[in-house]
Design a protein around this motif. Sequence first.
Motif, short mmCIF file in Angstrom:
data_model
loop_
_atom_site.label_atom_id
_atom_site.label_comp_id
_atom_site.label_asym_id
_atom_site.label_seq_id
_atom_site.Cartn_x
_atom_site.Cartn_y
_atom_site.Cartn_z
N ALA A 143 0.81 -1.22 0.00
CA ALA A 143 0.00 0.00 0.00
C ALA A 143 0.85 1.27 0.00
O ALA A 143 0.33 2.36 0.20
N GLY A 144 2.16 1.12 -0.24
CA GLY A 144 3.04 2.28 -0.26
C GLY A 144 4.05 2.25 0.86
O GLY A 144 4.23 1.24 1.55
N THR A 145 4.70 3.40 1.08
CA THR A 145 5.75 3.51 2.10
C THR A 145 5.14 3.82 3.47
O THR A 145 4.43 4.81 3.63
N ALA A 146 5.44 2.95 4.42
CA ALA A 146 4.99 3.17 5.80
C ALA A 146 6.15 3.73 6.61
O ALA A 146 7.29 3.31 6.46
N ALA A 147 5.85 4.70 7.46
CA ALA A 147 6.87 5.33 8.30
C ALA A 147 6.59 5.02 9.76
O ALA A 147 5.58 5.49 10.32
N ILE A 148 7.46 4.22 10.38
CA ILE A 148 7.45 4.04 11.83
C ILE A 148 8.30 5.18 12.38
O ILE A 148 9.51 5.22 12.18
N THR A 149 7.67 6.11 13.05
CA THR A 149 8.33 7.37 13.37
C THR A 149 9.48 7.17 14.36
O THR A 149 9.38 6.37 15.29
N GLY A 150 10.54 7.94 14.15
CA GLY A 150 11.69 7.91 15.04
C GLY A 150 11.53 8.85 16.20
O GLY A 150 12.51 9.25 16.83
N PHE A 151 10.32 9.20 16.54
CA PHE A 151 10.02 10.13 17.63
C PHE A 151 8.68 9.74 18.24
O PHE A 151 7.82 9.15 17.58
N CYS A 152 8.50 10.07 19.50
CA CYS A 152 7.35 9.59 20.28
C CYS A 152 6.15 10.51 20.10
O CYS A 152 6.08 11.59 20.70
N VAL A 153 5.23 10.04 19.27
CA VAL A 153 4.01 10.80 18.98
C VAL A 153 2.84 9.84 18.85
O VAL A 153 3.00 8.62 18.83
N ILE A 154 1.63 10.42 18.72
CA ILE A 154 0.41 9.68 18.45
C ILE A 154 -0.26 10.30 17.23
O ILE A 154 0.26 11.27 16.66
N ASN A 155 -1.39 9.78 16.82
CA ASN A 155 -2.07 10.32 15.62
C ASN A 155 -2.38 11.81 15.75
O ASN A 155 -2.31 12.55 14.78
N GLU A 156 -2.71 12.23 16.96
CA GLU A 156 -3.09 13.62 17.17
C GLU A 156 -1.95 14.59 16.83
O GLU A 156 -2.21 15.73 16.44
N ASN A 157 -0.70 14.14 16.94
CA ASN A 157 0.42 14.99 16.57
C ASN A 157 0.43 15.27 15.07
O ASN A 157 0.77 16.37 14.64
N PHE A 158 0.09 14.26 14.27
CA PHE A 158 0.08 14.42 12.82
C PHE A 158 -1.22 14.99 12.29
O PHE A 158 -1.25 15.65 11.24
N PHE A 159 -2.30 14.76 13.03
CA PHE A 159 -3.62 15.22 12.59
C PHE A 159 -4.28 15.99 13.73
O PHE A 159 -5.14 15.47 14.44
N PRO A 160 -3.83 17.24 13.94
CA PRO A 160 -4.29 18.02 15.09
C PRO A 160 -5.78 18.32 15.04
O PRO A 160 -6.40 18.35 13.95
N PRO A 161 -6.38 18.58 16.20
CA PRO A 161 -7.78 18.99 16.23
C PRO A 161 -7.98 20.36 15.58
O PRO A 161 -7.03 21.10 15.33
N LYS A 162 -9.22 20.66 15.31
CA LYS A 162 -9.58 21.86 14.54
C LYS A 162 -9.01 23.13 15.14
O LYS A 162 -8.56 24.02 14.42
N GLN A 163 -9.01 23.25 16.46
CA GLN A 163 -8.54 24.50 17.07
C GLN A 163 -7.05 24.71 16.86
O GLN A 163 -6.57 25.86 16.83
N ILE A 164 -6.30 23.61 16.69
CA ILE A 164 -4.87 23.74 16.40
C ILE A 164 -4.66 24.08 14.93
O ILE A 164 -3.84 24.95 14.59
#
Length: 248
Positions: free
Chosen positions: A179-200
């Motif tokens: 399905a393409g290139t998957a990135a296991i991040t080299g830094f400690c984050v969750i989905n919310e870091n990449f897809f912030p809520p509307k107010q951010i």
Amino acid sequence: MTHYRIHPIVMGTKQFDMGMMTYQHGYGRSTTIPIYCWYLEGGDQVVIVDTGEMHPVQSEDREQAIGGRIYTFEAGLARHNLNPERIDKVIHTHLHNDHCENDFKCTNAEIFVHPQEMKHIHNPHPLDFRYVPDYLEEVEQNGQIRLVEVDAEIVDGIRVMHTPAHTEGGLTVLVETTAGTAAITGFCVINENFFPPKQIRAMEMEVIPPGTHVNAYEAYDIMVKVKEVADILLPLHEPCFADGRPIP
């Protein structure tokens, strides 16, 4: 090119304030995050990313909080008919203790890590108490460490990119899948870091840097870069992968 299926295996958890994950956002909100070992199935060698905690807390409340089972290193590998001695390669996102406590069990593995992580594990700054040299002592003495200083291919279809967002030697692992290139991040984050809520997003921010970072501005830019190169984002502590379903 070799294509892989990525198997997330929960080998620990942490409970703390959300602000530890999301810089300048979410403070005062309690969260439980999983700690993963990722088994990359598909090549002619057994490759994993990180090794998790040696003695994870295995409790019903923590499993309910993350939505999946918590395993010891041996039990988690056994689900895939593996054991520590069969591991050929361990790739480390970084060397904070919760990502490398089981390295010594992988007696036949090459262990790939950025030189800055080895520097910090031997001489950590007082602020970074998560570096514990004991967990790397045995594999270092055995000559198993392989230093990766620049972006490089580890095996066909698996490469690393230096992403010093959470730590100076962070390595994001780029894995080719159907399905393409998957990135296991080299830094400690969750989905919310990449897809912030509307107010951010309304503040014209595309991402939220990790709560613990080397430099907030650089961490932001690194996250944007990873987001651009990946077809599949696997934030290092995202609970939605705790059910163990393979990716893709």
